[in-house]
Design a protein around this motif. Structure first.
Motif, PDB file in Angstrom:
ATOM      1  N   TYR A  22     -64.120  12.133 -49.543  1.00  0.00           N
ATOM      2  CA  TYR A  22     -62.911  12.346 -48.745  1.00  0.00           C
ATOM      3  C   TYR A  22     -63.241  12.740 -47.300  1.00  0.00           C
ATOM      4  CZ  TYR A  22     -58.332  14.283 -47.450  1.00  0.00           C
ATOM      5  OH  TYR A  22     -57.143  14.562 -46.817  1.00  0.00           O
ATOM      6  N   PRO A  23     -64.249  13.594 -47.056  1.00  0.00           N
ATOM      7  CA  PRO A  23     -64.533  13.985 -45.666  1.00  0.00           C
ATOM      8  C   PRO A  23     -64.860  12.813 -44.748  1.00  0.00           C
ATOM      9  CG  PRO A  23     -65.578  15.524 -47.164  1.00  0.00           C
ATOM     10  CD  PRO A  23     -65.077  14.386 -48.005  1.00  0.00           C
ATOM     11  N   TYR A  24     -65.339  11.691 -45.314  1.00  0.00           N
ATOM     12  CA  TYR A  24     -65.641  10.553 -44.445  1.00  0.00           C
ATOM     13  C   TYR A  24     -64.431  10.196 -43.592  1.00  0.00           C
ATOM     14  CZ  TYR A  24     -66.083   5.820 -42.753  1.00  0.00           C
ATOM     15  OH  TYR A  24     -66.072   4.721 -41.921  1.00  0.00           O
ATOM     16  N   TRP A  25     -63.261  10.183 -44.209  1.00  0.00           N
ATOM     17  CA  TRP A  25     -62.073   9.701 -43.512  1.00  0.00           C
ATOM     18  C   TRP A  25     -61.582  10.689 -42.455  1.00  0.00           C
ATOM     19  CZ3 TRP A  25     -61.334   4.788 -43.770  1.00  0.00           C
ATOM     20  CH2 TRP A  25     -61.825   4.098 -44.870  1.00  0.00           C
ATOM     21  N   VAL A  26     -61.638  11.972 -42.747  1.00  0.00           N
ATOM     22  CA  VAL A  26     -61.186  12.934 -41.737  1.00  0.00           C
ATOM     23  C   VAL A  26     -62.166  12.980 -40.570  1.00  0.00           C
ATOM     24  CG1 VAL A  26     -59.867  14.305 -43.379  1.00  0.00           C
ATOM     25  CG2 VAL A  26     -62.241  14.911 -42.936  1.00  0.00           C
ATOM     26  N   ASP A  27     -63.457  12.831 -40.862  1.00  0.00           N
ATOM     27  CA  ASP A  27     -64.443  12.826 -39.787  1.00  0.00           C
ATOM     28  C   ASP A  27     -64.363  11.531 -38.966  1.00  0.00           C
ATOM     29  OD1 ASP A  27     -65.272  15.291 -40.580  1.00  0.00           O
ATOM     30  OD2 ASP A  27     -67.147  14.635 -41.497  1.00  0.00           O
ATOM     31  N   ARG A  28     -64.144  10.422 -39.679  1.00  0.00           N
ATOM     32  CA  ARG A  28     -64.030   9.148 -38.957  1.00  0.00           C
ATOM     33  C   ARG A  28     -62.798   9.151 -38.056  1.00  0.00           C
ATOM     34  NH1 ARG A  28     -63.551   6.483 -35.840  1.00  0.00           N
ATOM     35  NH2 ARG A  28     -63.683   4.218 -35.561  1.00  0.00           N
ATOM     36  N   ALA A  29     -61.687   9.667 -38.554  1.00  0.00           N
ATOM     37  CA  ALA A  29     -60.472   9.716 -37.744  1.00  0.00           C
ATOM     38  C   ALA A  29     -60.674  10.576 -36.506  1.00  0.00           C
ATOM     39  CB  ALA A  29     -59.318  10.258 -38.582  1.00  0.00           C
ATOM     40  N   ALA A  30     -61.449  11.642 -36.654  1.00  0.00           N
ATOM     41  CA  ALA A  30     -61.667  12.553 -35.536  1.00  0.00           C
ATOM     42  C   ALA A  30     -62.451  11.905 -34.397  1.00  0.00           C
ATOM     43  CB  ALA A  30     -62.403  13.800 -36.032  1.00  0.00           C
ATOM     44  N   ARG A  31     -63.229  10.854 -34.697  1.00  0.00           N
ATOM     45  CA  ARG A  31     -63.984  10.160 -33.653  1.00  0.00           C
ATOM     46  C   ARG A  31     -63.081   9.301 -32.785  1.00  0.00           C
ATOM     47  NH1 ARG A  31     -67.792   8.036 -37.437  1.00  0.00           N
ATOM     48  NH2 ARG A  31     -67.322   5.962 -36.631  1.00  0.00           N
ATOM     49  N   GLY A  32     -61.916   8.920 -33.323  1.00  0.00           N
ATOM     50  CA  GLY A  32     -60.975   8.121 -32.561  1.00  0.00           C
ATOM     51  C   GLY A  32     -61.352   6.650 -32.506  1.00  0.00           C
ATOM     52  N   GLY A  33     -60.620   5.906 -31.682  1.00  0.00           N
ATOM     53  CA  GLY A  33     -60.863   4.481 -31.533  1.00  0.00           C
ATOM     54  C   GLY A  33     -60.347   3.674 -32.709  1.00  0.00           C
TER      55      GLY A  33
END
Length: 320
Positions: free
Chosen positions: A169-180
């Motif tokens: 699950y953390p993959y998605w919250v971390d990926r979203a935080a990078r933006g783009g």
């Protein structure tokens, strides 16, 4: 109450320990001592290893607890050892199982009364994607055999929240935080359903305090992937269909917690939690789960199989 937790230093176990402490109970954990331990000082630590059978559980001798919560039982040998060693010395045995025990995961919705997989033999010790569910079925059977009505079985959905070192699950919250632009699986109409670890933990406390028997699916709100992207703040998702995902070697490992609604596993994103809700399960808002997970994961240095470079190359090729 005096509570024994088998495995309590990592993720789910850690949340369960903290939930019991928050409710005013005394907590003892039995661990192998191999994982990082950040539990509060008032937690009593015992060391043991169920893989060694009765000899590995000598630290439990001549002790009694009001309840035992088994978070780390994955094989029948482990669970048989602890269930036998604690028989007559704990008032209730709570076993944390999994929704992977169900034989027909394509059913909608998945209910506690659905058929289970054939149990694994008690001498099976290898935990893999193929044996995980059948092993848990055997473990459940052992608990019922030894404790009868004085046991509770919890079958959680994919668990999410702070301390989640599984990097799913953390993959998605971390990926979203990078933006783009974000490579998003499917077309937004598939479903995501997880259970916040803190909700699981609070429910564990509740069934112990109330002496609740039975088996419970533990699943959170069911939302679409489009809704998931929205609550993560993803403004530019690039939806990628299944054929294209396969062509680019994108799977459940590189895009974790994604199960297409046409998959044979799709029922695992449609788990009925009504029995648990009736028994007192409370659910955290999915946006809160995402926010709190990100607050923890931003300093957790988790490693993901799909790197930013690889994702960028795939997005560029799709654009071309």
């Amino acid at each position: 109450m005096n509570i024994l937790i088998l495995g309590g230093t990592q993720f789910v176990g850690r949340h369960i320990v903290e939930a019991f402490l928050a409710s005013g109970h005394a907590v003892t954990v039995l661990t192998r001592g191999k994982s990082k331990d950040e539990l509060p000082e008032q937690v009593e630590r015992l060391h043991g290893d169920r893989d060694k059978g009765a000899a590995g559980l000598s630290a439990l001798e001549d002790r009694e607890w009001d309840a035992c919560v088994d978070v780390s039982g994955y094989t029948p040998q482990q669970v048989r050892a602890s269930a036998s060693a604690l028989q007559g010395r704990v008032g209730r045995y709570v076993f944390v199982s999994t929704v992977s025990v169900y034989a027909e995961p394509e059913r909608h919705p998945v209910r506690e009364t659905d058929t289970l997989s054939a149990p694994a033999a008690e001498d099976v010790t290898e935990v893999s994607s193929d044996t995980y569910g059948p092993l848990k079925v055997t473990c459940e059977n052992i608990i019922h055999e030894v404790y009868g009505e004085h046991c509770t079985v919890l079958r959680p959905q994919i668990v999410a929240g702070p301390f989640d070192h599984t990097a799913r699950y953390p993959y998605w919250v971390d990926r979203a935080a990078r933006g783009g632009q974000v490579l998003a699986p499917g077309d937004g109409t598939d479903y995501l359903q997880v259970i916040d670890a803190r909700d699981l933990a609070r429910f564990t406390v509740k069934v112990v305090e109330n002496g609740t028997d039975g088996t419970f699916n533990l699943a959170g709100p069911r939302i679409s992937w489009a809704e998931f992207m929205d609550l993560l703040g993803v403004s530019d998702p690039v939806w990628v269909d299944g054929e294209t995902l396969t062509a680019n070697d994108l799977n459940s490992s590189t895009l974790p917690v994604y199960i297409p609604k046409k998959s044979g596993q799709s029922g695992l994103m449609d788990v009925d939690n009504s029995q648990a809700l009736t028994a007192g399960l409370t659910l955290t808002d999915p946006a809160t789960t995402a926010q709190d997970t990100r607050e923890w994961s931003k300093d957790a240095d988790l490693k993901y199989k799909l790197t930013a470079k690889q994702e960028g190359e795939i997005l560029a090729s799709l654009s071309a």
